[in-house]
Design a protein around this motif. Structure first.
Motif, mmCIF file in Angstrom:
data_model
loop_
_atom_site.group_PDB
_atom_site.id
_atom_site.type_symbol
_atom_site.label_atom_id
_atom_site.label_comp_id
_atom_site.label_asym_id
_atom_site.label_seq_id
_atom_site.Cartn_x
_atom_site.Cartn_y
_atom_site.Cartn_z
ATOM 1 N N LEU A 1 28.872 -18.220 5.509
ATOM 2 C CA LEU A 1 30.283 -17.993 5.189
ATOM 3 C C LEU A 1 31.126 -19.215 5.537
ATOM 4 C CD1 LEU A 1 30.649 -14.296 6.439
ATOM 5 C CD2 LEU A 1 30.663 -15.078 4.060
ATOM 6 N N ILE A 2 30.804 -19.860 6.658
ATOM 7 C CA ILE A 2 31.539 -21.072 7.046
ATOM 8 C C ILE A 2 31.316 -22.185 6.035
ATOM 9 C CG2 ILE A 2 31.664 -22.892 8.795
ATOM 10 C CD1 ILE A 2 31.052 -20.748 10.888
ATOM 11 N N ASP A 3 30.111 -22.236 5.461
ATOM 12 C CA ASP A 3 29.792 -23.265 4.462
ATOM 13 C C ASP A 3 30.432 -22.991 3.103
ATOM 14 O OD1 ASP A 3 28.342 -24.704 6.255
ATOM 15 O OD2 ASP A 3 26.403 -23.850 5.689
ATOM 16 N N GLY A 4 31.138 -21.883 2.980
ATOM 17 C CA GLY A 4 31.862 -21.613 1.746
ATOM 18 C C GLY A 4 31.244 -20.558 0.855
ATOM 19 N N CYS A 5 30.184 -19.889 1.297
ATOM 20 C CA CYS A 5 29.564 -18.846 0.483
ATOM 21 C C CYS A 5 30.429 -17.583 0.511
ATOM 22 C CB CYS A 5 28.165 -18.517 0.995
ATOM 23 S SG CYS A 5 26.960 -19.840 0.781
ATOM 24 N N SER A 6 30.429 -16.887 -0.610
ATOM 25 C CA SER A 6 31.096 -15.590 -0.653
ATOM 26 C C SER A 6 30.156 -14.522 -0.101
ATOM 27 C CB SER A 6 31.492 -15.245 -2.084
ATOM 28 O OG SER A 6 30.334 -15.118 -2.901
ATOM 29 N N LYS A 7 30.672 -13.304 0.074
ATOM 30 C CA LYS A 7 29.846 -12.212 0.562
ATOM 31 C C LYS A 7 28.683 -11.949 -0.393
ATOM 32 C CE LYS A 7 31.306 -10.464 4.490
ATOM 33 N NZ LYS A 7 30.400 -10.232 5.641
ATOM 34 N N PHE A 8 28.947 -11.984 -1.686
ATOM 35 C CA PHE A 8 27.884 -11.744 -2.657
ATOM 36 C C PHE A 8 26.839 -12.848 -2.603
ATOM 37 C CE2 PHE A 8 26.009 -12.171 -6.898
ATOM 38 C CZ PHE A 8 25.495 -10.890 -7.071
ATOM 39 N N GLN A 9 27.264 -14.081 -2.436
ATOM 40 C CA GLN A 9 26.300 -15.186 -2.328
ATOM 41 C C GLN A 9 25.469 -15.067 -1.064
ATOM 42 O OE1 GLN A 9 29.130 -18.437 -2.671
ATOM 43 N NE2 GLN A 9 28.468 -18.890 -4.766
ATOM 44 N N PHE B 1 24.684 -12.268 0.335
ATOM 45 C CA PHE B 1 23.766 -11.159 0.077
ATOM 46 C C PHE B 1 22.620 -11.585 -0.832
ATOM 47 C CE2 PHE B 1 22.610 -7.607 -2.769
ATOM 48 C CZ PHE B 1 22.039 -6.759 -1.846
ATOM 49 N N SER B 2 22.934 -12.318 -1.907
ATOM 50 C CA SER B 2 21.912 -12.655 -2.901
ATOM 51 C C SER B 2 21.036 -13.829 -2.482
ATOM 52 C CB SER B 2 22.575 -12.962 -4.254
ATOM 53 O OG SER B 2 23.502 -14.032 -4.121
ATOM 54 N N HIS B 3 21.612 -14.824 -1.781
ATOM 55 C CA HIS B 3 20.857 -16.041 -1.458
ATOM 56 C C HIS B 3 20.305 -16.061 -0.032
ATOM 57 C CE1 HIS B 3 21.974 -17.815 -5.243
ATOM 58 N NE2 HIS B 3 23.259 -17.647 -4.992
ATOM 59 N N ILE B 4 20.875 -15.257 0.857
ATOM 60 C CA ILE B 4 20.437 -15.265 2.251
ATOM 61 C C ILE B 4 19.718 -13.962 2.609
ATOM 62 C CG2 ILE B 4 21.130 -15.538 4.656
ATOM 63 C CD1 ILE B 4 21.571 -18.031 2.983
ATOM 64 N N ILE B 5 20.384 -12.836 2.365
ATOM 65 C CA ILE B 5 19.862 -11.543 2.816
ATOM 66 C C ILE B 5 18.618 -11.132 2.028
ATOM 67 C CG2 ILE B 5 20.379 -9.104 3.106
ATOM 68 C CD1 ILE B 5 21.793 -10.924 5.077
ATOM 69 N N LEU B 6 18.695 -11.159 0.718
ATOM 70 C CA LEU B 6 17.566 -10.690 -0.090
ATOM 71 C C LEU B 6 16.271 -11.459 0.173
ATOM 72 C CD1 LEU B 6 19.087 -9.775 -3.580
ATOM 73 C CD2 LEU B 6 18.268 -8.254 -1.779
ATOM 74 N N PRO B 7 16.280 -12.804 0.230
ATOM 75 C CA PRO B 7 15.016 -13.491 0.557
ATOM 76 C C PRO B 7 14.462 -13.117 1.926
ATOM 77 C CG PRO B 7 16.582 -15.027 -0.419
ATOM 78 C CD PRO B 7 17.336 -13.768 -0.141
ATOM 79 N N LEU B 8 15.338 -12.934 2.922
ATOM 80 C CA LEU B 8 14.870 -12.539 4.249
ATOM 81 C C LEU B 8 14.415 -11.088 4.300
ATOM 82 C CD1 LEU B 8 17.595 -14.259 6.477
ATOM 83 C CD2 LEU B 8 15.249 -15.023 6.083
ATOM 84 N N LEU B 9 14.884 -10.297 3.336
ATOM 85 C CA LEU B 9 14.569 -8.870 3.303
ATOM 86 C C LEU B 9 13.324 -8.570 2.461
ATOM 87 C CD1 LEU B 9 16.061 -6.409 4.561
ATOM 88 C CD2 LEU B 9 17.118 -6.041 2.333
ATOM 89 N N ARG B 10 12.680 -9.609 1.968
ATOM 90 C CA ARG B 10 11.583 -9.419 1.019
ATOM 91 C C ARG B 10 10.454 -8.577 1.600
ATOM 92 N NH1 ARG B 10 9.751 -14.937 -1.235
ATOM 93 N NH2 ARG B 10 11.979 -14.900 -1.745
ATOM 94 N N SER B 11 10.078 -8.821 2.841
ATOM 95 C CA SER B 11 8.984 -8.056 3.441
ATOM 96 C C SER B 11 9.353 -6.589 3.634
ATOM 97 C CB SER B 11 8.586 -8.668 4.786
ATOM 98 O OG SER B 11 9.679 -8.634 5.694
ATOM 99 N N GLY B 12 10.632 -6.302 3.793
ATOM 100 C CA GLY B 12 11.060 -4.923 3.940
ATOM 101 C C GLY B 12 11.149 -4.176 2.628
ATOM 102 N N LEU B 13 11.287 -4.904 1.525
ATOM 103 C CA LEU B 13 11.383 -4.249 0.219
ATOM 104 C C LEU B 13 10.059 -3.642 -0.215
ATOM 105 C CD1 LEU B 13 13.599 -6.820 -1.737
ATOM 106 C CD2 LEU B 13 14.298 -4.634 -0.748
ATOM 107 N N ILE B 14 8.942 -4.191 0.281
ATOM 108 C CA ILE B 14 7.631 -3.690 -0.144
ATOM 109 C C ILE B 14 7.395 -2.255 0.328
ATOM 110 C CG2 ILE B 14 5.140 -4.033 0.067
ATOM 111 C CD1 ILE B 14 5.650 -7.025 0.096
ATOM 112 N N PRO B 15 7.528 -1.939 1.619
ATOM 113 C CA PRO B 15 7.350 -0.533 2.013
ATOM 114 C C PRO B 15 8.393 0.395 1.421
ATOM 115 C CG PRO B 15 8.156 -1.838 3.864
ATOM 116 C CD PRO B 15 7.757 -2.803 2.796
ATOM 117 N N VAL B 16 9.627 -0.086 1.267
ATOM 118 C CA VAL B 16 10.657 0.753 0.650
ATOM 119 C C VAL B 16 10.303 1.055 -0.803
ATOM 120 C CG1 VAL B 16 13.084 0.839 -0.032
ATOM 121 C CG2 VAL B 16 12.454 -0.061 2.197
#
Length: 255
Positions: free
Chosen positions: A153-161, A163-178
């Motif tokens: 956020l400090i680097d200028g990313c929006s909340k959606f960015q 979510f899409s560029h930071i959270i989703l890649p880190l959440l990849r291992s959790g998406l498999i069991p879900v």
């Protein structure tokens, strides 16, 4: 393990038997000749369409649960940062028995002409799969350090960015069991499949009991179709075993 796996062994053995070998004394656990007629008869008796219908319903429900579940879990986490805990409402929906809402959903789907269609079963199953997906993903999100998001956020990313560029890649291992559980739960659901389906859409959980007729039971077809139904989930579970176990022991416990 013996008590748990013996019924599966008996089911597989029955699927290869011929009539006359089902109820013998002593019982025949391993057929003298492996017969595949039960599988062909089960597919001709509506099993092929049932496999396709169940896959479509479960796959679409899984996709909706993943898309909305990730966004819902991320939104709940943002509320948790502000001291607002709405996770309790997810638990209420998860604990609600499906039979409590089947009649209202039946009336609603009948009014809008959705009975005996894919959308009716997909929407009905998503109602109960989505809270489970959100609750499980929330546990994985809590493992992601908040300073990573703040730096983005400090680097200028929006909340959606974020979510899409930071959270989703880190959440990849959790998406498999879900994804796995969001696919299995609608595929194994019986009550909604029985109430919302007629002749156009026939899931596995409706077709298999239909093989138990008033005057006879097609044991070999029931066993054969059941074997075909459990093989794909078992293979997926074996391939992604490490991620699925992590989702049960870590994500759910921490959520």
């Amino acid at each position: 393990m013996l008590v748990t796996l013996f019924p599966f062994f008996l089911m597989i053995s029955t699927s290869f038997k011929i009539k006359g070998e089902f109820f013998t004394r002593p019982p025949i656990f391993i057929p003298n000749r492996f017969n595949f007629d039960a599988y062909r008869a089960a597919l001709r008796s509506g099993g092929q369409k049932a496999l396709i219908d169940s896959f479509i319903i479960a796959f679409v429900s899984m996709c909706i649960a993943l898309i909305l579940g990730t966004m819902g879990a991320y939104g709940l986490r943002e509320l948790l940062k502000k001291g607002k805990n709405y996770g309790f409402w997810m638990l209420i929906i998860e604990m609600m028995p499906p039979i409590a809402v089947v009649l209202p959903l039946f009336i609603l789907f009948k009014y809008i002409h959705l009975l005996d269609t894919y959308p009716a079963l997909i929407l009905g199953n998503t109602v109960f799969v989505l809270p489970f997906a959100i609750w499980l993903l929330l546990g994985f999100l809590e493992d992601i350090p908040i300073p990573i998001e703040e730096a983005a956020l400090i680097d200028g990313c929006s909340k959606f960015q974020v979510f899409s560029h930071i959270i989703l890649p880190l959440l990849r291992s959790g998406l498999i069991p879900v994804a796995f559980f969001s696919f299995i739960l609608p595929r194994n659901e019986f009550l909604m499949a029985l109430v919302f389906s007629r002749t156009k859409v026939t899931p596995l959980t409706v077709v298999i009991p239909s093989l138990v007729m008033s005057d006879t039971v097609a044991w070999e077809q029931v066993a054969g179709l059941s074997v075909m139904a459990i093989i794909p989930p078992v293979i997926v579970a074996m391939v992604f075993q490490r991620y699925i176990i992590r989702g049960l022991t870590f994500g759910a416990a921490k959520g």
